[in-house]
Design an enzyme around this catalytic site. Structure first.
Site, PDB file in Angstrom:
ATOM      1  N   HIS A  66      56.273  81.878  47.213  1.00  0.00           N
ATOM      2  CA  HIS A  66      56.452  83.281  46.856  1.00  0.00           C
ATOM      3  C   HIS A  66      55.506  84.111  47.719  1.00  0.00           C
ATOM      4  O   HIS A  66      54.429  83.666  48.100  1.00  0.00           O
ATOM      5  CB  HIS A  66      56.110  83.504  45.381  1.00  0.00           C
ATOM      6  CG  HIS A  66      57.067  82.847  44.444  1.00  0.00           C
ATOM      7  ND1 HIS A  66      58.357  83.271  44.280  1.00  0.00           N
ATOM      8  CD2 HIS A  66      56.913  81.789  43.600  1.00  0.00           C
ATOM      9  CE1 HIS A  66      58.970  82.515  43.379  1.00  0.00           C
ATOM     10  NE2 HIS A  66      58.107  81.592  42.962  1.00  0.00           N
ATOM     11  N   CYS A  98      61.847  79.374  46.524  1.00  0.00           N
ATOM     12  CA  CYS A  98      61.576  78.659  45.276  1.00  0.00           C
ATOM     13  C   CYS A  98      62.873  78.114  44.666  1.00  0.00           C
ATOM     14  O   CYS A  98      63.486  77.216  45.239  1.00  0.00           O
ATOM     15  CB  CYS A  98      60.809  79.548  44.304  1.00  0.00           C
ATOM     16  SG  CYS A  98      59.965  78.595  43.005  1.00  0.00           S
TER      17      CYS A  98
END
Length: 492
Positions: A438, A338
């Site tokens: 994630h 991310c």
């Protein structure tokens, strides 16, 4: 059909008293006993969040509690989520969607804001209560912040509105348990004290029978029964709610393990991405911003961040950026998730000033890409295939603001092929890649890829979902043995 139970709520004498863990335990206990429970926390402040199947965002703790209930997470379980972006400002996520940034003064100072949010929280609670039985509510921090009582939407004000049987959780391990319990109860107005049905002493070390006199003293002081003394445990693995837990995870290099240095960012988010590394005996993960510890590691991971630009500036300033680049050039594995993935590119641009005053900042220059921060927030649960493993369906989720695109003559080389047709991330080589996903490491195929070449036995099937479910059962058993369940049911 099971009888309808009154809502139950766990509040605390302080932060990190164990409210989230007890909520999780009772979610599983009620499920085991044939009920259909669901968790609820009116307002959560955390950088650790999760995506719902509908594309909303909620605090990770409520997602864990939903998992303990064996139900899908929903934004009604956490209608207000505050995600700190700066020292004095947070992004406000309402019913799963960001509605803007507010300073603490704006958030707490304007009564209209809090009244509107409280109405939204009550509406979410009511929707949940129509579908589940019972609702297991969680408070936030301490119930003793009397200067904020009229503006608090999470603790006793919510308990009163829900009519919840409320239990006060106290952390005996940090000391001062008599003063904190007595003071917390003493400061309650009569209508709130009437909701308080019991006291739970948490994190007790040693023989709990030695606290029998202490129980009697507390009951005499407060007029409220002590319904449980929960022994301290280290053998049950439940995801922690917030970054307080990171203080316990800053260990260092271990011989004979695959050492994974997770860069300790100031605005680090979704640190539970790396919990699976603690469960897999091949790995020794540790959080660090020490250059020596970073350079000794076999794998370096750049995690997510709620303020990617500010954290990237800090990495340049303190020399960690150069250390990561040196490690990459030396053949160490370097992975970005991310915000960390965004940092690995040539630059990050923020033309709208969403993260602050810096419009453009150079990245680490490892991946041939550029990221532009935008106002649109992506929140998705995703199924995908990792690299050249088209037969293994993996699971993850996305929470990010920003669009990443390739620069120069680079051709796309995705890390993940999503089942909705999209592609994610950039795979430079076996030692270097980045992804927006994630939870990507929760999949065995990715863990095995991470371990490849670093340890003789590098292929293993680790069912993390099954492991977590077993931990919820262990937690429920531990709590059930040490509280008066007959009494708790009697007040519900």
């Amino acid at each position: 059909m099971k009888r309808k139970l009154r809502p139950v709520m766990f509040v605390g004498t302080c932060s990190d008293a164990g409210k989230s863990i007890l909520n999780t335990a009772f979610c599983r206990i009620f499920l085991q006993d044939g009920y259909t429970p669901a968790p609820f926390k009116a307002q959560n402040m955390s950088l650790n969040s999760y995506s719902t199947p509908e594309g909303g965002e909620l605090g990770r703790a409520q997602a864990v509690q939903a998992e303990a209930c064996r139900i899908a997470p929903h934004t009604d379980m956490n209608p207000v989520l505050l995600k700190p972006t700066h020292e004095k400002s947070s992004q406000v996520v309402l019913n799963g969607k960001p509605v803007g940034n507010m300073s603490a003064k704006e958030y707490f100072g304007k009564q209209n804001n809090k009244d509107n949010l409280f109405r939204e929280a009550i509406a979410a609670f009511n929707r949940l209560q129509e579908r589940y039985n019972p609702i297991v509510l969680e408070g936030a921090g301490s119930i003793s912040e009397i200067n904020l009582r009229d503006r608090d939407i999470t603790n006793m004000r919510m308990a009163t509105k829900a009519g919840a049987a409320t239990f006060l959780v106290a952390d005996i391990d940090r000391g001062g348990v008599f003063a904190s319990v007595f003071g917390s109860i003493y400061l309650l107005p009569p209508e709130e004290k009437a909701l308080m049905k019991g006291i739970i002493i948490n994190k007790f070390r040693g023989d709990a029978s030695l606290f029998e006199e202490g129980k009697q003293i507390l009951e005499k002081l407060t007029g409220i029964p002590v319904v449980g003394v929960i022994p301290y445990f280290t053998d049950i693995k439940i995801e922690e709610e917030d970054s307080v837990a990171l203080e316990m995870k800053q260990n260092s290099y271990q011989q004979g393990k695959i050492n994974v240095a997770i860069i300790l960012l100031r605005h680090l988010s979704n640190f539970t991405d790396f919990d699976v590394l603690e469960m897999d005996s091949r790995f020794n993960p540790y959080y660090t911003n020490n250059i020596e510890e970073i350079e000794k590691a076999d794998i370096i991971i750049l995690p997510g961040s709620k303020n990617t630009i500010a954290d990237l500036q800090a990495l340049h300033f303190n020399g960690i950026a150069r250390a990561i680049v040196r490690a990459y050039k030396a053949g160490k594995k370097v992975i970005g998730i991310c915000g960390g993935y965004q940092m690995m590119g040539a630059r990050i641009e923020d033309p709208q000033g969403i993260e602050g005053d810096t419009a453009i900042i150079p990245g680490l220059g490892i991946l041939p890409q550029c990221t532009v921060i935008g106002k649109e927030k992506v929140t998705l649960q995703s199924q995908f295939y990792f690299r050249d493993e088209p037969t293994t369906v993996c699971n993850g989720y996305e929470i990010h603001m920003g669009h990443t695109f390739l620069i120069g003559n680079a051709t796309e080389n995705p890390v993940a092929f999503l089942k909705d047709g999209r592609k994610d991330g950039y795979y430079l080589n076996d030692s270097c890649w980045g992804s927006y996903l994630h939870g990507i490491l929760d999949n065995s195929v990715v863990l095995n890829h991470l371990a490849a070449g670093l340890i003789q036995e590098s292929t293993r099937t680790f069912d993390y979902a099954r492991f977590k479910d077993e931990q919820y059962d262990k937690l429920a058993e531990h709590v059930r043995k040490n509280v008066d369940m007959e009494y708790i049911y009697s007040v519900l």
